[in-house]
Design a protein around this motif. Structure first.
Motif, PDB file in Angstrom:
ATOM      1  N   ALA A  36      59.799  64.154  -7.895  1.00 28.72           N
ATOM      2  CA  ALA A  36      58.893  65.158  -7.330  1.00 28.72           C
ATOM      3  C   ALA A  36      57.478  64.605  -7.235  1.00 28.72           C
ATOM      4  O   ALA A  36      56.752  64.880  -6.269  1.00 28.72           O
ATOM      5  CB  ALA A  36      58.918  66.419  -8.185  1.00 28.72           C
ATOM      6  N   LEU A  37      57.099  63.820  -8.230  1.00 29.19           N
ATOM      7  CA  LEU A  37      55.777  63.202  -8.236  1.00 29.19           C
ATOM      8  C   LEU A  37      55.635  62.254  -7.043  1.00 29.19           C
ATOM      9  O   LEU A  37      54.624  62.260  -6.336  1.00 29.19           O
ATOM     10  CB  LEU A  37      55.585  62.442  -9.547  1.00 29.19           C
ATOM     11  CG  LEU A  37      54.160  62.084  -9.974  1.00 29.19           C
ATOM     12  CD1 LEU A  37      53.384  63.342 -10.321  1.00 29.19           C
ATOM     13  CD2 LEU A  37      54.214  61.151 -11.181  1.00 29.19           C
ATOM     14  N   ARG A  38      56.656  61.478  -6.803  1.00 29.45           N
ATOM     15  CA  ARG A  38      56.631  60.514  -5.690  1.00 29.45           C
ATOM     16  C   ARG A  38      56.611  61.223  -4.339  1.00 29.45           C
ATOM     17  O   ARG A  38      55.889  60.816  -3.423  1.00 29.45           O
ATOM     18  CB  ARG A  38      57.831  59.574  -5.782  1.00 29.45           C
ATOM     19  CG  ARG A  38      57.830  58.491  -4.716  1.00 29.45           C
ATOM     20  CD  ARG A  38      58.883  57.448  -5.002  1.00 29.45           C
ATOM     21  NE  ARG A  38      58.854  56.398  -3.998  1.00 29.45           N
ATOM     22  CZ  ARG A  38      59.833  56.161  -3.128  1.00 29.45           C
ATOM     23  NH1 ARG A  38      60.939  56.909  -3.144  1.00 29.45           N
ATOM     24  NH2 ARG A  38      59.732  55.191  -2.240  1.00 29.45           N
ATOM     25  N   GLU A  39      57.380  62.284  -4.208  1.00 29.37           N
ATOM     26  CA  GLU A  39      57.408  63.023  -2.950  1.00 29.37           C
ATOM     27  C   GLU A  39      56.045  63.654  -2.672  1.00 29.37           C
ATOM     28  O   GLU A  39      55.580  63.680  -1.526  1.00 29.37           O
ATOM     29  CB  GLU A  39      58.490  64.102  -2.987  1.00 29.37           C
ATOM     30  CG  GLU A  39      58.716  64.779  -1.645  1.00 29.37           C
ATOM     31  CD  GLU A  39      58.989  63.796  -0.512  1.00 29.37           C
ATOM     32  OE1 GLU A  39      58.413  63.981   0.588  1.00 29.37           O
ATOM     33  OE2 GLU A  39      59.759  62.843  -0.710  1.00 29.37           O
ATOM     34  N   ASP A  40      55.388  64.141  -3.698  1.00 24.58           N
ATOM     35  CA  ASP A  40      54.038  64.701  -3.559  1.00 24.58           C
ATOM     36  C   ASP A  40      53.071  63.620  -3.090  1.00 24.58           C
ATOM     37  O   ASP A  40      52.270  63.826  -2.167  1.00 24.58           O
ATOM     38  CB  ASP A  40      53.584  65.288  -4.897  1.00 24.58           C
ATOM     39  CG  ASP A  40      52.202  65.927  -4.832  1.00 24.58           C
ATOM     40  OD1 ASP A  40      51.779  66.355  -3.726  1.00 24.58           O
ATOM     41  OD2 ASP A  40      51.533  66.002  -5.884  1.00 24.58           O
ATOM     42  N   ILE A  57      44.156  59.300  -3.784  1.00 22.35           N
ATOM     43  CA  ILE A  57      45.285  60.230  -3.917  1.00 22.35           C
ATOM     44  C   ILE A  57      45.780  60.293  -5.355  1.00 22.35           C
ATOM     45  O   ILE A  57      45.987  61.381  -5.918  1.00 22.35           O
ATOM     46  CB  ILE A  57      46.428  59.824  -2.972  1.00 22.35           C
ATOM     47  CG1 ILE A  57      46.005  60.022  -1.518  1.00 22.35           C
ATOM     48  CG2 ILE A  57      47.686  60.633  -3.275  1.00 22.35           C
ATOM     49  CD1 ILE A  57      46.952  59.412  -0.508  1.00 22.35           C
ATOM     50  N   ILE A  58      45.958  59.144  -5.975  1.00 22.20           N
ATOM     51  CA  ILE A  58      46.484  59.118  -7.341  1.00 22.20           C
ATOM     52  C   ILE A  58      45.495  59.715  -8.327  1.00 22.20           C
ATOM     53  O   ILE A  58      45.890  60.459  -9.245  1.00 22.20           O
ATOM     54  CB  ILE A  58      46.877  57.677  -7.727  1.00 22.20           C
ATOM     55  CG1 ILE A  58      48.131  57.269  -6.949  1.00 22.20           C
ATOM     56  CG2 ILE A  58      47.123  57.562  -9.230  1.00 22.20           C
ATOM     57  CD1 ILE A  58      48.591  55.856  -7.204  1.00 22.20           C
ATOM     58  N   LEU A  67      46.337  62.775 -10.780  1.00 20.49           N
ATOM     59  CA  LEU A  67      46.155  62.677 -12.232  1.00 20.49           C
ATOM     60  C   LEU A  67      45.314  63.839 -12.746  1.00 20.49           C
ATOM     61  O   LEU A  67      45.642  64.453 -13.776  1.00 20.49           O
ATOM     62  CB  LEU A  67      45.492  61.340 -12.589  1.00 20.49           C
ATOM     63  CG  LEU A  67      46.366  60.084 -12.480  1.00 20.49           C
ATOM     64  CD1 LEU A  67      45.516  58.827 -12.565  1.00 20.49           C
ATOM     65  CD2 LEU A  67      47.437  60.078 -13.575  1.00 20.49           C
ATOM     66  N   GLN A  68      44.236  64.139 -12.036  1.00 23.51           N
ATOM     67  CA  GLN A  68      43.362  65.237 -12.443  1.00 23.51           C
ATOM     68  C   GLN A  68      44.115  66.570 -12.443  1.00 23.51           C
ATOM     69  O   GLN A  68      43.997  67.369 -13.380  1.00 23.51           O
ATOM     70  CB  GLN A  68      42.153  65.317 -11.518  1.00 23.51           C
ATOM     71  CG  GLN A  68      41.136  66.375 -11.917  1.00 23.51           C
ATOM     72  CD  GLN A  68      39.934  66.385 -11.002  1.00 23.51           C
ATOM     73  OE1 GLN A  68      40.006  65.975  -9.857  1.00 23.51           O
ATOM     74  NE2 GLN A  68      38.799  66.842 -11.521  1.00 23.51           N
ATOM     75  N   GLU A  69      44.910  66.798 -11.392  1.00 29.97           N
ATOM     76  CA  GLU A  69      45.670  68.051 -11.297  1.00 29.97           C
ATOM     77  C   GLU A  69      46.718  68.177 -12.398  1.00 29.97           C
ATOM     78  O   GLU A  69      47.092  69.282 -12.789  1.00 29.97           O
ATOM     79  CB  GLU A  69      46.337  68.140  -9.926  1.00 29.97           C
ATOM     80  CG  GLU A  69      45.346  68.340  -8.790  1.00 29.97           C
ATOM     81  CD  GLU A  69      45.991  68.254  -7.425  1.00 29.97           C
ATOM     82  OE1 GLU A  69      47.245  68.327  -7.355  1.00 29.97           O
ATOM     83  OE2 GLU A  69      45.268  68.114  -6.423  1.00 29.97           O
ATOM     84  N   HIS A  70      47.196  67.032 -12.894  1.00 32.96           N
ATOM     85  CA  HIS A  70      48.192  67.043 -13.973  1.00 32.96           C
ATOM     86  C   HIS A  70      47.544  66.960 -15.351  1.00 32.96           C
ATOM     87  O   HIS A  70      48.246  66.790 -16.358  1.00 32.96           O
ATOM     88  CB  HIS A  70      49.172  65.879 -13.787  1.00 32.96           C
ATOM     89  CG  HIS A  70      50.182  66.107 -12.709  1.00 32.96           C
ATOM     90  ND1 HIS A  70      51.463  66.565 -12.966  1.00 32.96           N
ATOM     91  CD2 HIS A  70      50.097  65.972 -11.360  1.00 32.96           C
ATOM     92  CE1 HIS A  70      52.126  66.686 -11.825  1.00 32.96           C
ATOM     93  NE2 HIS A  70      51.325  66.322 -10.835  1.00 32.96           N
ATOM     94  N   GLY A  71      46.219  67.086 -15.385  1.00 37.69           N
ATOM     95  CA  GLY A  71      45.516  67.093 -16.656  1.00 37.69           C
ATOM     96  C   GLY A  71      45.471  65.758 -17.354  1.00 37.69           C
ATOM     97  O   GLY A  71      45.343  65.682 -18.584  1.00 37.69           O
ATOM     98  N   ARG A  72      45.541  64.691 -16.569  1.00 42.00           N
ATOM     99  CA  ARG A  72      45.523  63.353 -17.134  1.00 42.00           C
ATOM    100  C   ARG A  72      44.210  62.655 -16.804  1.00 42.00           C
ATOM    101  O   ARG A  72      43.574  62.953 -15.781  1.00 42.00           O
ATOM    102  CB  ARG A  72      46.698  62.529 -16.604  1.00 42.00           C
ATOM    103  CG  ARG A  72      48.069  63.107 -16.966  1.00 42.00           C
ATOM    104  CD  ARG A  72      49.176  62.256 -16.373  1.00 42.00           C
ATOM    105  NE  ARG A  72      49.166  60.911 -16.917  1.00 42.00           N
ATOM    106  CZ  ARG A  72      49.862  60.506 -17.979  1.00 42.00           C
ATOM    107  NH1 ARG A  72      50.629  61.386 -18.627  1.00 42.00           N
ATOM    108  NH2 ARG A  72      49.812  59.271 -18.411  1.00 42.00           N
ATOM    109  N   PRO A  73      43.772  61.725 -17.636  1.00 39.66           N
ATOM    110  CA  PRO A  73      42.528  61.001 -17.350  1.00 39.66           C
ATOM    111  C   PRO A  73      42.697  60.081 -16.150  1.00 39.66           C
ATOM    112  O   PRO A  73      43.825  59.668 -15.832  1.00 39.66           O
ATOM    113  CB  PRO A  73      42.282  60.198 -18.631  1.00 39.66           C
ATOM    114  CG  PRO A  73      43.643  60.028 -19.235  1.00 39.66           C
ATOM    115  CD  PRO A  73      44.383  61.300 -18.911  1.00 39.66           C
ATOM    116  N   PRO A  74      41.606  59.732 -15.477  1.00 37.77           N
ATOM    117  CA  PRO A  74      41.710  58.821 -14.325  1.00 37.77           C
ATOM    118  C   PRO A  74      42.192  57.441 -14.754  1.00 37.77           C
ATOM    119  O   PRO A  74      41.950  57.000 -15.878  1.00 37.77           O
ATOM    120  CB  PRO A  74      40.281  58.781 -13.779  1.00 37.77           C
ATOM    121  CG  PRO A  74      39.415  59.183 -14.923  1.00 37.77           C
ATOM    122  CD  PRO A  74      40.222  60.149 -15.730  1.00 37.77           C
TER     123      PRO A  74
END
Length: 226
Positions: free
Chosen positions: A68-72, A23-24, A28-35
């Motif tokens: 919002a991140l936590r709720e997602d 999930i994380i 991360l990918q959807e937010h444009g961040r590296p794994p």
């Protein structure tokens, strides 16, 4: 003699980390961040969604975007909370033995009921579990002994004959405060620098398969010397 066993849930009874990692990583990918390193996430499982997300996203829980991140995250987990989750190797055999010996076992967790109940149902353990105590069912969660004592009451056993197994300091503290022997599950979600010796558990195991022989020995009646 042994009268029952209490388990922490994540990192002790069930290996739930893989679902969190998937999930994380997707978030991360959807937010444009590296794994993030899977082991980094795994080491934070015991600290819940706040610990995992703040570590993976390098974001303070006080940040404006964190709620919002936590709720997602929680929404995604609720929809797929047992996709990759399995009992740790050796746990199924242990539960079979406890059932055969008619020794009740329960779960004392800091995971909310909304996740814990369906998780046990989806892993086929709900009908076998004699007690499930979640933080929203008590006034004080672990490390306070209230939840452990509530579980023993529901299982109708004396806490003095119960063993509390957990992979976090608060598990051992709760068990000790309730008057129980404790086992530190070192196969769980411990940070690499954790000093488990400072927990002062009764016993510790490196692998879940070590639990069964230790508990079997504990269950043997005392030898008479008459």
């Amino acid at each position: 003699m042994l009268s029952g066993v209490l388990f922490d849930l994540d990192g002790t009874l069930l290996d739930t980390a893989e679902d969190f990692v998937h999930i994380i990583q997707a978030m991360l990918q959807e937010h444009g961040r590296p794994p993030a390193a899977a082991e980094l996430i795994r080491a934070q499982v015991s600290d819940g969604s706040i610990g995992m997300l703040s570590t993976a996203f390098e974001l303070s829980p006080e940040a404006a975007a964190f709620a919002a991140l936590r709720e997602d995250f929680l929404s995604r987990y609720e929809q797929g909370l047992a996709v990759h989750t399995r009992p740790f190797p050796g746990i199924s055999e242990l539960l079979d033995w406890l059932d055969a010996e008619q020794l009740p076992w329960g779960v004392v967790t800091n995971k909310l009921s909304r996740f814990s109940i369906p998780l046990l149902e989806q892993t086929g353990l709900a009908s076998r579990c004699a007690s499930l105590v979640c933080p929203d069912q008590v006034a004080r969660g672990k490390p306070d002994p209230e939840s452990a004592l509530k579980a023993c009451s529901e299982m109708q056993i004396d806490p003095a004959g119960c063993i509390f197994v957990g992979d976090h300091l608060r598990d051992i503290q709760a068990g000790r405060a309730a008057g129980m022997a404790t086992i530190a599950a070192l196969y769980g979600y411990l940070p690499a620098d954790e000093d488990h010796l400072a927990w002062q558990a009764t016993h510790s195991v490196q692998h879940a398969s070590e639990l069964l022989p230790w508990l079997q020995q504990r269950h043997q009646p005392e030898t008479s010397h008459v």
